[in-house]
Enzyme design. Structure first.
Site, PDB file in Angstrom:
ATOM      1  N   ARG A 104      46.472  39.461  48.297  1.00 25.18           N
ATOM      2  CA  ARG A 104      47.200  40.722  48.101  1.00 25.18           C
ATOM      3  C   ARG A 104      48.071  40.896  49.336  1.00 25.18           C
ATOM      4  O   ARG A 104      47.559  40.986  50.463  1.00 25.18           O
ATOM      5  CB  ARG A 104      46.235  41.893  47.938  1.00 25.18           C
ATOM      6  CG  ARG A 104      46.931  43.235  48.063  1.00 25.18           C
ATOM      7  CD  ARG A 104      46.116  44.402  47.605  1.00 25.18           C
ATOM      8  NE  ARG A 104      46.016  44.436  46.156  1.00 25.18           N
ATOM      9  CZ  ARG A 104      45.612  45.490  45.445  1.00 25.18           C
ATOM     10  NH1 ARG A 104      45.274  46.606  46.066  1.00 25.18           N
ATOM     11  NH2 ARG A 104      45.551  45.431  44.134  1.00 25.18           N
ATOM     12  N   HIS A 131      52.096  42.182  39.807  1.00 28.73           N
ATOM     13  CA  HIS A 131      50.644  42.395  39.754  1.00 28.73           C
ATOM     14  C   HIS A 131      50.144  41.798  38.431  1.00 28.73           C
ATOM     15  O   HIS A 131      49.716  42.505  37.526  1.00 28.73           O
ATOM     16  CB  HIS A 131      50.362  43.902  39.829  1.00 28.73           C
ATOM     17  CG  HIS A 131      48.963  44.250  40.226  1.00 28.73           C
ATOM     18  ND1 HIS A 131      48.000  43.312  40.554  1.00 28.73           N
ATOM     19  CD2 HIS A 131      48.336  45.471  40.347  1.00 28.73           C
ATOM     20  CE1 HIS A 131      46.868  43.937  40.857  1.00 28.73           C
ATOM     21  NE2 HIS A 131      47.046  45.238  40.735  1.00 28.73           N
ATOM     22  N   GLN A 134      46.619  42.636  36.899  1.00 24.40           N
ATOM     23  CA  GLN A 134      46.591  43.956  36.280  1.00 24.40           C
ATOM     24  C   GLN A 134      47.146  43.887  34.860  1.00 24.40           C
ATOM     25  O   GLN A 134      46.588  44.451  33.915  1.00 24.40           O
ATOM     26  CB  GLN A 134      47.432  44.934  37.122  1.00 24.40           C
ATOM     27  CG  GLN A 134      47.492  46.339  36.574  1.00 24.40           C
ATOM     28  CD  GLN A 134      46.164  47.063  36.693  1.00 24.40           C
ATOM     29  OE1 GLN A 134      45.597  47.142  37.775  1.00 24.40           O
ATOM     30  NE2 GLN A 134      45.653  47.588  35.587  1.00 24.40           N
ATOM     31  N   ASP A 223      51.935  54.820  36.957  1.00 22.19           N
ATOM     32  CA  ASP A 223      51.471  54.287  38.246  1.00 22.19           C
ATOM     33  C   ASP A 223      51.985  55.248  39.316  1.00 22.19           C
ATOM     34  O   ASP A 223      52.861  56.090  39.041  1.00 22.19           O
ATOM     35  CB  ASP A 223      52.023  52.859  38.440  1.00 22.19           C
ATOM     36  CG  ASP A 223      51.544  52.195  39.745  1.00 22.19           C
ATOM     37  OD1 ASP A 223      50.566  52.675  40.342  1.00 22.19           O
ATOM     38  OD2 ASP A 223      52.172  51.192  40.152  1.00 22.19           O
ATOM     39  N   CYS A 263      47.076  52.154  36.065  1.00 17.24           N
ATOM     40  CA  CYS A 263      46.401  51.038  36.737  1.00 17.24           C
ATOM     41  C   CYS A 263      45.396  51.514  37.774  1.00 17.24           C
ATOM     42  O   CYS A 263      44.509  50.762  38.159  1.00 17.24           O
ATOM     43  CB  CYS A 263      47.436  50.123  37.381  1.00 17.24           C
ATOM     44  SG  CYS A 263      48.501  50.970  38.561  1.00 17.24           S
ATOM     45  N   ARG A 291      39.743  44.784  34.353  1.00 15.46           N
ATOM     46  CA  ARG A 291      40.179  43.943  35.476  1.00 15.46           C
ATOM     47  C   ARG A 291      39.169  42.819  35.672  1.00 15.46           C
ATOM     48  O   ARG A 291      39.533  41.668  35.891  1.00 15.46           O
ATOM     49  CB  ARG A 291      40.294  44.772  36.772  1.00 15.46           C
ATOM     50  CG  ARG A 291      41.440  45.756  36.805  1.00 15.46           C
ATOM     51  CD  ARG A 291      42.805  45.057  36.779  1.00 15.46           C
ATOM     52  NE  ARG A 291      42.968  44.125  37.892  1.00 15.46           N
ATOM     53  CZ  ARG A 291      43.288  44.465  39.142  1.00 15.46           C
ATOM     54  NH1 ARG A 291      43.528  45.731  39.441  1.00 15.46           N
ATOM     55  NH2 ARG A 291      43.417  43.555  40.091  1.00 15.46           N
TER      56      ARG A 291
END
Ligand code: CP
Ligand code: NVA
Length: 321
Positions: A104, A131, A134, A223, A263, A291
């Site tokens: 990340r 991402h 996700q 988001d 998310c 996830r």
């Protein structure tokens, strides 16, 4: 999957996504029966985090454990990506110790450089650009709640950011529609639009009127307005995104069949109200759970020695054919 790494959905094919979803559905079903095959026994995943995380860290770490392997958390200060040590050296050294890397980071080039120089799979756990893990969990969630992915309409209300971009790419790969409803200054950039190719303007589009955008939507997605690393822009963004909140008015405009996704983490009261998160239409916690299932599938397909066996066992499990 056809690639060594899972860095961005621009590198994935519809068949890759189908393999991930079949495997995720299969592993999730087996887990609910109390069966967790130890396909990654003896394998270690190094996880480099340059930004904070709850879901990504815990779901990867717990997921590796359920598959019989282990995960190792490496913080920004410890690793010093590009400051204490060059990315290519980190890639080469980790390749000698572990069987996979999750990263990340800020600059997407860090993910690409790591993947280029590592001899082991590299998984993008969020960069400023994308991402993809996700997005796989999001597809799994939509599939479970709507029964199909093709022809679903996903309306993302907010910033044309990493999460929006990956979800739009994912929608194209499964023949769903994706609409970004955003202020003009926070739309997809030219490079992203070019990447969509012929899908741009048909499967993927962007508009600036959230109320009009959500009419007839299957999914309303949100988001944060200020992503990690953009904290200095917070005040400006709060002003720009006023009117792009998932709230009772937007839910009423969307109609009864629309379900709500986020998310997470959410800034309740900014991009989404408490009422929306807690409403019967909200599927955000199923989404968060997924996830783990989606990432176990990615790990199993990239790191296990018997990936063909799981592909055979899981074939057709997601019912996408
Ligand atoms: N959605 C997501 O990636 O959450 P974290 O930032 O907590 O990992
Ligand atoms: N767009 C957000 C997603 C967090 C999971 C960010 O990058 O901070």
């Amino acid at each position: 999957m056809q690639t060594k790494d899972f860095t961005d959905l621009s590198q994935s094919s519809p068949a890759d996504v189908q393999a991930i979803l079949d495997t995720a559905v299969y592993l999730k079903r087996r887990r609910s029966q109390g069966i967790n095959e130890q396909a990654l026994a003896g394998k270690t995943l190094a996880m480099i985090f340059e930004k904070p995380s709850l879901r990504t860290r815990v779901s990867f770490e717990a997921g590796m454990g359920e598959l019989g392997g282990r995960a190792m958390y490496l913080s920004r200060d410890e690793v010093g990506l590009g400051s204490r040590e060059a990315v290519q050296d980190i890639a080469r050294v980790l390749s000698r110790y572990v069987q996979g890397i999750m990263i990340r980071t800020f600059a997407h080039n860090n993910v690409l450089d790591l993947a280029r120089h590592a001899t082991i799979p590299v998984i993008n756990g969020l960069s400023d650009l994308s991402h993809p893990c996700q997005a796989m969990a999001d597809l799994l969630t939509i599939l479970e709640h709507r029964g199909r992915l093709a022809d679903q309409t996903v309306v993302f209300i907010g910033d044309g950011n990493n999460v929006a971009r990956s979800l739009a790419q994912a929608c194209v790969l499964v023949k769903a529609r994706f609409v970004l409803a955003c202020p003009a200054a926070y739309a997809f950039d030219a490079a992203t639009i070019a990447d969509f190719g012929p899908a741009w303007g048909s499967a993927v589009s962007q508009v600036h009127d959230p109320i009009a955008a959500v009419t007839g939507a299957d999914i309303l997605y949100s988001d944060v307005w200020t992503s990690m690393g953009q904290e200095a822009e917070r005040e400006e963004r709060l002003a720009a995104f006023a009117g792009y909140q998932i709230n009772a008015d937007l839910m009423a405009a969307a109609g009864d069949r629309a379900q709500i996704m986020h998310c997470l983490p959410a800034k309740r009261g900014e991009e989404i109200t408490d009422e929306a998160v807690e409403s019967p239409a909200s599927i955000v916690f199923d989404q968060a759970e997924n996830r783990m299932h989606a990432q176990k599938a990615i790990l199993r397909l990239l790191l296990a020695d018997d990936r063909d066996a799981v592909l055979t066992a899981a074939a057709g499990a997601a019912g996408l054919d």
